[in-house]
Design a protein around this motif. Sequence first.
Motif, PDB file in Angstrom:
ATOM      1  N   ARG A 163      -3.512  -2.452   7.008  1.00  0.00           N
ATOM      2  CA  ARG A 163      -3.393  -1.577   7.416  1.00  0.00           C
ATOM      3  C   ARG A 163      -3.858  -0.042   6.306  1.00  0.00           C
ATOM      4  O   ARG A 163      -4.740   0.403   6.959  1.00  0.00           O
ATOM      5  N   ALA A 164      -4.672  -0.348   5.231  1.00  0.00           N
ATOM      6  CA  ALA A 164      -4.822   0.357   4.154  1.00  0.00           C
ATOM      7  C   ALA A 164      -6.626   0.459   4.631  1.00  0.00           C
ATOM      8  O   ALA A 164      -6.535   1.538   4.355  1.00  0.00           O
ATOM      9  N   ALA A 165      -6.670  -0.626   4.354  1.00  0.00           N
ATOM     10  CA  ALA A 165      -8.721  -0.773   4.570  1.00  0.00           C
ATOM     11  C   ALA A 165      -8.448  -0.093   5.943  1.00  0.00           C
ATOM     12  O   ALA A 165      -9.243   0.496   6.126  1.00  0.00           O
ATOM     13  N   LEU A 166      -7.271  -0.168   6.848  1.00  0.00           N
ATOM     14  CA  LEU A 166      -7.764   0.373   8.551  1.00  0.00           C
ATOM     15  C   LEU A 166      -8.079   2.024   8.051  1.00  0.00           C
ATOM     16  O   LEU A 166      -8.503   2.753   8.076  1.00  0.00           O
ATOM     17  N   ALA A 167      -6.582   2.408   7.195  1.00  0.00           N
ATOM     18  CA  ALA A 167      -6.557   3.600   6.837  1.00  0.00           C
ATOM     19  C   ALA A 167      -7.619   4.339   6.309  1.00  0.00           C
ATOM     20  O   ALA A 167      -8.340   5.493   6.745  1.00  0.00           O
ATOM     21  N   ILE A 168      -8.630   3.769   5.825  1.00  0.00           N
ATOM     22  CA  ILE A 168      -9.339   3.776   4.006  1.00  0.00           C
ATOM     23  C   ILE A 168     -10.892   4.159   5.567  1.00  0.00           C
ATOM     24  O   ILE A 168     -11.771   5.056   4.980  1.00  0.00           O
ATOM     25  N   GLU A 169     -11.182   2.594   6.290  1.00  0.00           N
ATOM     26  CA  GLU A 169     -11.598   3.325   6.968  1.00  0.00           C
ATOM     27  C   GLU A 169     -11.968   4.590   8.077  1.00  0.00           C
ATOM     28  O   GLU A 169     -12.889   5.291   7.950  1.00  0.00           O
ATOM     29  N   MET A 170     -11.052   4.805   8.854  1.00  0.00           N
ATOM     30  CA  MET A 170     -10.328   6.236   8.887  1.00  0.00           C
ATOM     31  C   MET A 170     -10.057   7.292   8.273  1.00  0.00           C
ATOM     32  O   MET A 170     -10.107   8.345   8.930  1.00  0.00           O
ATOM     33  N   GLY A 171     -10.847   7.602   7.030  1.00  0.00           N
ATOM     34  CA  GLY A 171     -11.209   8.813   6.437  1.00  0.00           C
ATOM     35  C   GLY A 171      -9.946   8.511   5.137  1.00  0.00           C
ATOM     36  O   GLY A 171     -10.048   9.741   4.558  1.00  0.00           O
ATOM     37  N   ALA A 172      -8.580   8.128   5.157  1.00  0.00           N
ATOM     38  CA  ALA A 172      -7.946   7.721   3.590  1.00  0.00           C
ATOM     39  C   ALA A 172      -8.742   7.586   2.155  1.00  0.00           C
ATOM     40  O   ALA A 172      -9.736   7.110   2.346  1.00  0.00           O
ATOM     41  N   GLU A 173      -8.064   8.462   1.312  1.00  0.00           N
ATOM     42  CA  GLU A 173      -9.027   8.325   0.535  1.00  0.00           C
ATOM     43  C   GLU A 173      -8.084   7.102  -0.040  1.00  0.00           C
ATOM     44  O   GLU A 173      -6.959   6.698  -0.416  1.00  0.00           O
ATOM     45  N   ARG A 174      -9.518   6.036  -0.541  1.00  0.00           N
ATOM     46  CA  ARG A 174      -9.106   4.944  -1.458  1.00  0.00           C
ATOM     47  C   ARG A 174      -8.287   4.893  -2.303  1.00  0.00           C
ATOM     48  O   ARG A 174      -6.872   4.079  -2.665  1.00  0.00           O
ATOM     49  N   GLN A 175      -8.494   5.410  -3.500  1.00  0.00           N
ATOM     50  CA  GLN A 175      -7.121   5.553  -4.322  1.00  0.00           C
ATOM     51  C   GLN A 175      -5.548   5.711  -4.164  1.00  0.00           C
ATOM     52  O   GLN A 175      -5.509   4.862  -4.437  1.00  0.00           O
ATOM     53  N   ARG A 176      -5.927   6.235  -3.221  1.00  0.00           N
ATOM     54  CA  ARG A 176      -3.957   6.677  -2.746  1.00  0.00           C
ATOM     55  C   ARG A 176      -3.255   5.236  -2.099  1.00  0.00           C
ATOM     56  O   ARG A 176      -2.726   5.162  -2.648  1.00  0.00           O
ATOM     57  N   CYS A 177      -4.388   4.770  -1.353  1.00  0.00           N
ATOM     58  CA  CYS A 177      -4.086   3.103  -1.120  1.00  0.00           C
ATOM     59  C   CYS A 177      -4.333   2.889  -2.323  1.00  0.00           C
ATOM     60  O   CYS A 177      -2.618   1.162  -1.571  1.00  0.00           O
ATOM     61  N   GLU A 178      -4.577   2.377  -2.976  1.00  0.00           N
ATOM     62  CA  GLU A 178      -5.016   1.688  -4.262  1.00  0.00           C
ATOM     63  C   GLU A 178      -3.311   1.430  -4.956  1.00  0.00           C
ATOM     64  O   GLU A 178      -2.619   0.426  -5.391  1.00  0.00           O
TER      65      GLU A 178
END
Length: 190
Positions: A163-178
Amino acid sequence: MRRTNKDRSESMRQALIDAGRALFIEKGYADTSTPEIVNRAGVTRGALYHHFEDKKALFRAVVEREAGEVAADIEAAAPAGDYPRQAILEGTKAYFDTMARPGRTRLLLLDGPAVLGTDITRAIDTETSEMTLKHGLQALLSGSDNEDNAEMLAVLLSAAFDRAALAIEMGAERQRCEDAIAALIEGLTD
């Protein structure tokens, strides 16, 4: 040095997988035709059907190779050792790095389940990157209250990673996902 029939056959199979990958990303599975695949691979239609039962079988081979590469990248970045927590966190970064390869999120997380079904894509994931995560969690949770939950936690965290990878793909900030994944992992040992 002369190439053997086996070498030529494997080379042809890889050319089909490479061509399929490129077209499945470019056009999507449904809009990719087998004549386009064989044309891009530079082989005959007969060669395609010698190596793969149909387009779906070729797509599965593409997904399996992608999933294997993801697992290999994670394992290379996060070797097992004395510090399982650090290995999982390094694996987290490696997962997001490897999922950033153009088209990979689409192949593994969107089109894979849609074309192959969730049972098959789940089985592929279980044998690749989720297996790596499970081993890391078993090491991290050894002796803790969550030790018996390592396998199910791997399933749940694997879904969170996807889900985080999908969010990043859609523009979410990677660091926040990490950071969010790290918080989940920290919570397992508290």
